[in-house]
Design an enzyme around this catalytic site. Structure first.
Site, PDB file in Angstrom:
ATOM      1  N   TYR A  88      -7.838  -1.093 -25.247  1.00 38.60           N
ATOM      2  CA  TYR A  88      -6.585  -0.554 -24.714  1.00 38.60           C
ATOM      3  C   TYR A  88      -6.682   0.958 -24.563  1.00 38.60           C
ATOM      4  O   TYR A  88      -6.258   1.523 -23.565  1.00 38.60           O
ATOM      5  CB  TYR A  88      -5.412  -0.910 -25.631  1.00 38.60           C
ATOM      6  CG  TYR A  88      -4.080  -0.532 -25.029  1.00 38.60           C
ATOM      7  CD1 TYR A  88      -3.368  -1.460 -24.264  1.00 38.60           C
ATOM      8  CD2 TYR A  88      -3.545   0.751 -25.183  1.00 38.60           C
ATOM      9  CE1 TYR A  88      -2.169  -1.114 -23.678  1.00 38.60           C
ATOM     10  CE2 TYR A  88      -2.350   1.106 -24.593  1.00 38.60           C
ATOM     11  CZ  TYR A  88      -1.651   0.163 -23.845  1.00 38.60           C
ATOM     12  OH  TYR A  88      -0.469   0.515 -23.256  1.00 38.60           O
ATOM     13  N   PHE A 100       1.563  10.205   6.021  1.00 36.74           N
ATOM     14  CA  PHE A 100       1.056   8.863   5.801  1.00 36.74           C
ATOM     15  C   PHE A 100       2.185   8.061   5.162  1.00 36.74           C
ATOM     16  O   PHE A 100       2.974   8.591   4.392  1.00 36.74           O
ATOM     17  CB  PHE A 100      -0.212   8.829   4.935  1.00 36.74           C
ATOM     18  CG  PHE A 100      -0.708   7.415   4.799  1.00 36.74           C
ATOM     19  CD1 PHE A 100      -1.243   6.765   5.900  1.00 36.74           C
ATOM     20  CD2 PHE A 100      -0.551   6.703   3.621  1.00 36.74           C
ATOM     21  CE1 PHE A 100      -1.619   5.423   5.818  1.00 36.74           C
ATOM     22  CE2 PHE A 100      -0.939   5.373   3.535  1.00 36.74           C
ATOM     23  CZ  PHE A 100      -1.469   4.733   4.635  1.00 36.74           C
ATOM     24  N   THR A 101       2.224   6.763   5.479  1.00 38.58           N
ATOM     25  CA  THR A 101       3.369   5.919   5.103  1.00 38.58           C
ATOM     26  C   THR A 101       3.740   6.012   3.619  1.00 38.58           C
ATOM     27  O   THR A 101       4.846   6.424   3.278  1.00 38.58           O
ATOM     28  CB  THR A 101       3.059   4.460   5.474  1.00 38.58           C
ATOM     29  OG1 THR A 101       1.800   4.098   4.889  1.00 38.58           O
ATOM     30  CG2 THR A 101       2.969   4.288   6.990  1.00 38.58           C
ATOM     31  N   ASP A 113      -5.084  14.698  -0.302  1.00 44.00           N
ATOM     32  CA  ASP A 113      -5.256  13.242  -0.283  1.00 44.00           C
ATOM     33  C   ASP A 113      -6.735  13.007   0.022  1.00 44.00           C
ATOM     34  O   ASP A 113      -7.185  13.149   1.155  1.00 44.00           O
ATOM     35  CB  ASP A 113      -4.358  12.621   0.790  1.00 44.00           C
ATOM     36  CG  ASP A 113      -4.469  11.097   0.810  1.00 44.00           C
ATOM     37  OD1 ASP A 113      -5.500  10.571   0.343  1.00 44.00           O
ATOM     38  OD2 ASP A 113      -3.530  10.450   1.300  1.00 44.00           O
ATOM     39  N   LYS A 163     -10.876   2.914  -0.589  1.00 50.36           N
ATOM     40  CA  LYS A 163     -11.502   3.265   0.688  1.00 50.36           C
ATOM     41  C   LYS A 163     -12.909   3.826   0.423  1.00 50.36           C
ATOM     42  O   LYS A 163     -13.813   3.060   0.151  1.00 50.36           O
ATOM     43  CB  LYS A 163     -10.633   4.266   1.455  1.00 50.36           C
ATOM     44  CG  LYS A 163      -9.393   3.648   2.115  1.00 50.36           C
ATOM     45  CD  LYS A 163      -8.291   3.353   1.160  1.00 50.36           C
ATOM     46  CE  LYS A 163      -6.965   3.147   1.846  1.00 50.36           C
ATOM     47  NZ  LYS A 163      -5.900   2.819   0.873  1.00 50.36           N
ATOM     48  N   ARG A 189       0.195   0.844  14.051  1.00 49.23           N
ATOM     49  CA  ARG A 189       0.382   2.201  13.549  1.00 49.23           C
ATOM     50  C   ARG A 189       1.169   2.957  14.616  1.00 49.23           C
ATOM     51  O   ARG A 189       0.648   3.801  15.324  1.00 49.23           O
ATOM     52  CB  ARG A 189      -0.966   2.896  13.282  1.00 49.23           C
ATOM     53  CG  ARG A 189      -1.797   2.272  12.187  1.00 49.23           C
ATOM     54  CD  ARG A 189      -1.504   2.729  10.765  1.00 49.23           C
ATOM     55  NE  ARG A 189      -0.375   2.124  10.111  1.00 49.23           N
ATOM     56  CZ  ARG A 189      -0.253   2.025   8.781  1.00 49.23           C
ATOM     57  NH1 ARG A 189      -1.203   2.445   7.984  1.00 49.23           N
ATOM     58  NH2 ARG A 189       0.818   1.515   8.239  1.00 49.23           N
ATOM     59  N   PHE A 213       6.870  -1.758   7.847  1.00 51.65           N
ATOM     60  CA  PHE A 213       5.775  -2.402   8.579  1.00 51.65           C
ATOM     61  C   PHE A 213       5.100  -3.516   7.793  1.00 51.65           C
ATOM     62  O   PHE A 213       4.569  -4.449   8.361  1.00 51.65           O
ATOM     63  CB  PHE A 213       4.723  -1.359   9.007  1.00 51.65           C
ATOM     64  CG  PHE A 213       4.140  -0.595   7.856  1.00 51.65           C
ATOM     65  CD1 PHE A 213       4.813   0.496   7.325  1.00 51.65           C
ATOM     66  CD2 PHE A 213       2.939  -0.969   7.290  1.00 51.65           C
ATOM     67  CE1 PHE A 213       4.283   1.194   6.235  1.00 51.65           C
ATOM     68  CE2 PHE A 213       2.401  -0.284   6.204  1.00 51.65           C
ATOM     69  CZ  PHE A 213       3.087   0.799   5.680  1.00 51.65           C
TER      70      PHE A 213
HETATM   71  N1  F0G Z   1      -3.453   7.860   1.473  1.00 52.50           N
HETATM   72  C1  F0G Z   1      -4.071   7.395   2.581  1.00 52.50           C
HETATM   73  C2  F0G Z   1      -4.609   8.357   3.578  1.00 52.50           C
HETATM   74  C3  F0G Z   1      -4.170   6.010   2.771  1.00 52.50           C
HETATM   75  O1  F0G Z   1      -4.773   5.561   3.877  1.00 52.50           O
HETATM   76  C4  F0G Z   1      -3.630   5.133   1.812  1.00 52.50           C
HETATM   77  C5  F0G Z   1      -3.688   3.686   2.015  1.00 52.50           C
HETATM   78  C6  F0G Z   1      -3.016   5.666   0.686  1.00 52.50           C
HETATM   79  C7  F0G Z   1      -2.951   7.042   0.551  1.00 52.50           C
HETATM   80  C8  F0G Z   1      -2.391   4.795  -0.362  1.00 52.50           C
HETATM   81  O2  F0G Z   1      -3.362   4.176  -1.114  1.00 52.50           O
HETATM   82  O3  F0G Z   1      -3.110   1.728  -0.604  1.00 52.50           O
HETATM   83  O4  F0G Z   1      -4.405   2.537  -2.585  1.00 52.50           O
HETATM   84  O5  F0G Z   1      -1.949   2.703  -2.554  1.00 52.50           O
HETATM   85  N2  F0G Z   1      -3.973   3.170   3.104  1.00 52.50           N
HETATM   86  C9  F0G Z   1      -4.136   1.761   3.404  1.00 52.50           C
HETATM   87  C10 F0G Z   1      -4.392   1.601   4.870  1.00 52.50           C
HETATM   88  C11 F0G Z   1      -3.044   0.898   2.900  1.00 52.50           C
HETATM   89  O6  F0G Z   1      -4.481   0.443   5.302  1.00 52.50           O
HETATM   90  O7  F0G Z   1      -4.511   2.583   5.596  1.00 52.50           O
HETATM   91  P1  F0G Z   1      -3.188   2.707  -1.750  1.00 52.50           P
END
Ligand code: F0G
Length: 470
Positions: free
Chosen positions: A85, A137-138, A228, A271, A395, A462
């Protein structure tokens, strides 16, 4: 454990072609469906590719997130998981890997990128403060807004133009950032939210010159810069390829230098780092780190596992080292460009230049007869799935969501359908199939009618929105 794979590829042999610096040891069968099955599956999924079952998908280009194939070393690393843990040895390995590859002092593990986005937003934004960034970014913007921040886009104009061949379309417009600071005052800027590469612009890179200029401007005003770093390794490849003075530097050196101009970073290791789950937040400021480390206990788990198993952290530490191998990055981006070249030959419109992780089809030019109100990029993702079972992702206006202040749709200038290439998963022949299918859909483009949204969730719509055919 050694992670240094011996690599001898076309590149090292002095050939022009790229080739994968690995061979395949284990395979997973793909399933091909009939047009009737796809018609049924897509209707069930409300014409949203996120709501399809993966069993109904043939080639899955939804995302490059968590979809990589791990190496034999990473799989072996899973067996070294220390599931204590507290104080797991794998955490210290991860911490060391992040420190040496990215150069930051303090590391907080999180279950994935958005866990880290949540932490940084909560500890570094006061309600009402602005958060300038190189395009939204979303999930990043969602967490900034949930913390009371106001996102402001300070990316260069070229980023919004799919036809611009600018080599660094992810760059910050320094004059625009300066105007925002003058208008709102440095105290009302939480931090600069810099991403490399810029996902929503098409995986476009930021130059070293740009991050240096951002740093210099922020130093004059006492503003922090957070990165990021999700696809920063791919960004480093573009700097090596395109920026004067960097051709002789390694990707690892470029990454370290870039990060050195920032105060910390959040990471979706799903990624660049070649794992199926995992992320981290890294900070140089001790006090801010202490705050984040305290908060992680509330939302993710203890600060030495952050919602991950010990084995996940081990795979991530190994993945970080593998991600920096020159031949790996070259083959990865080489494959994305291979698909781009096929589509260019077929005359299909997409975002230029091809970015790091995906080819982004330009749905505006693909379907010039469809207005953004009938969701052209969502329509294109649906048509592509119907044609071949290839899964892509919207997108455009659906991903952009609504302005929290006015409740109106954001209407982004980019209306794109993303063909996202997982790392080390598909072959060149799969890319041929994808290109053939996109071409077939392009030939029938005039018959597309668009979609109407029938269900809209409150956050990050989305992922779960539903549609019907018009
Ligand atoms: N920042 C970027 C640039 C991303 O592309 C993503 C995720 C995140 C942050 C968030 O990371 O998914 O590990 O919580 N992108 C995915 C995509 C979901 O399909 O582009 P996460």
């Amino acid at each position: 454990m050694t992670t240094n794979l011996p690599v001898t590829t076309g590149h090292q042999l002095g050939r022009r072609s790229w080739a994968e610096p690995w061979k395949i040891k284990m395979v997973e069968p793909l399933r091909v469906t009939s047009p009737d099955q796809r018609e049924h599956a897509l209707a069930e999924a409300g014409y949203n590719t996120f709501l399809l079952r993966s069993d109904d998908v043939y080639i899955d280009l939804l995302t490059d997130s968590g979809t990589s194939a791990m190496s034999d070393r990473q799989w072996a690393g899973l067996l070294l998981g220390d599931e204590s843990y507290a104080g797991s040895r794998n955490f210290y390995q991860l911490e060391e890997a992040v420190r040496s590859a990215y150069g930051y002092q303090h590391v907080v593990p999180t279950h994935q990128g958005r866990g880290a986005e949540h932490l940084i937003s909560q500890v570094a934004i006061r309600p009402g403060q602005y958060v300038p960034g190189n395009m939204y970014f979303t999930t990043t913007r969602a967490h900034q807004e949930l913390a009371g921040g106001v996102f402001e886009d300070v990316i260069i104009d070229e980023a919004h133009d799919p036809e611009s061949e600018h080599p660094f379309k992810g760059n910050v417009d320094i004059a625009r950032l300066e105007r925002l600071i003058a208008r709102e005052g440095a105290k009302n800027i939480a931090y600069v939210s810099l991403a490399g590469t810029v996902n929503m612009a098409g995986g476009q890179p930021v130059s070293m010159e740009c991050v240096r200029a951002v740093r210099a401007l922020c130093d004059r005003h006492g503003i922090r810069v957070f990165l990021d770093a999700t696809r920063m390794v791919e960004n480093a490849f573009f700097i090596q390829e395109r920026e004067p003075g960097y051709a002789g530097k390694t990707i690892a050196e470029i990454l370290r230098e870039f990060c050195s101009y920032t105060d910390g970073a959040w990471m979706s290791a799903k990624k660049d780092s070649l794992v199926n789950i995992g992320g981290w937040l890294a900070l140089n400021d001790r006090d801010l780190f202490e705050e984040a480390r305290n908060l992680v206990v509330v939302y993710e788990g203890l600060h030495t596992y952050g919602g991950l198993a010990g084995r996940d952290m081990q795979a991530m530490a190994i993945g970080i080292a593998e991600s920096l191998q020159e031949d790996h990055v070259r083959a990865r981006i080489g494959q994305v460009r291979y698909l781009g070249d096929l589509l260019a030959r077929a005359g299909v419109p997409f975002v230029r230049p091809v970015g790091g992780h995906a080819v982004f089809l330009d749905a505006r030019r693909f379907y010039p007869h469809l207005s953004q109100d009938v969701f052209p990029a969502q329509t294109l993702a649906a048509e592509l799935y119907l044609d071949s079972g290839v899964r892509s992702m919207e997108r455009g206006v659906v991903s952009a969501g609504r302005d929290p202040a006015t409740g109106e749709h954001h209407y982004p200038r980019l209306e794109l359908t993303r063909l996202t290439i997982p790392r080390r998963v598909y072959t060149q022949a799969h890319m041929d199939i994808v290109a053939e299918s996109v071409q077939a859909v392009y030939e029938q483009r005039e018959s597309a009618k668009g979609l109407v949204m029938t269900y809209e969730p409150r956050y990050l719509r989305f992922f779960q929105a539903r549609f019907d055919r018009l």
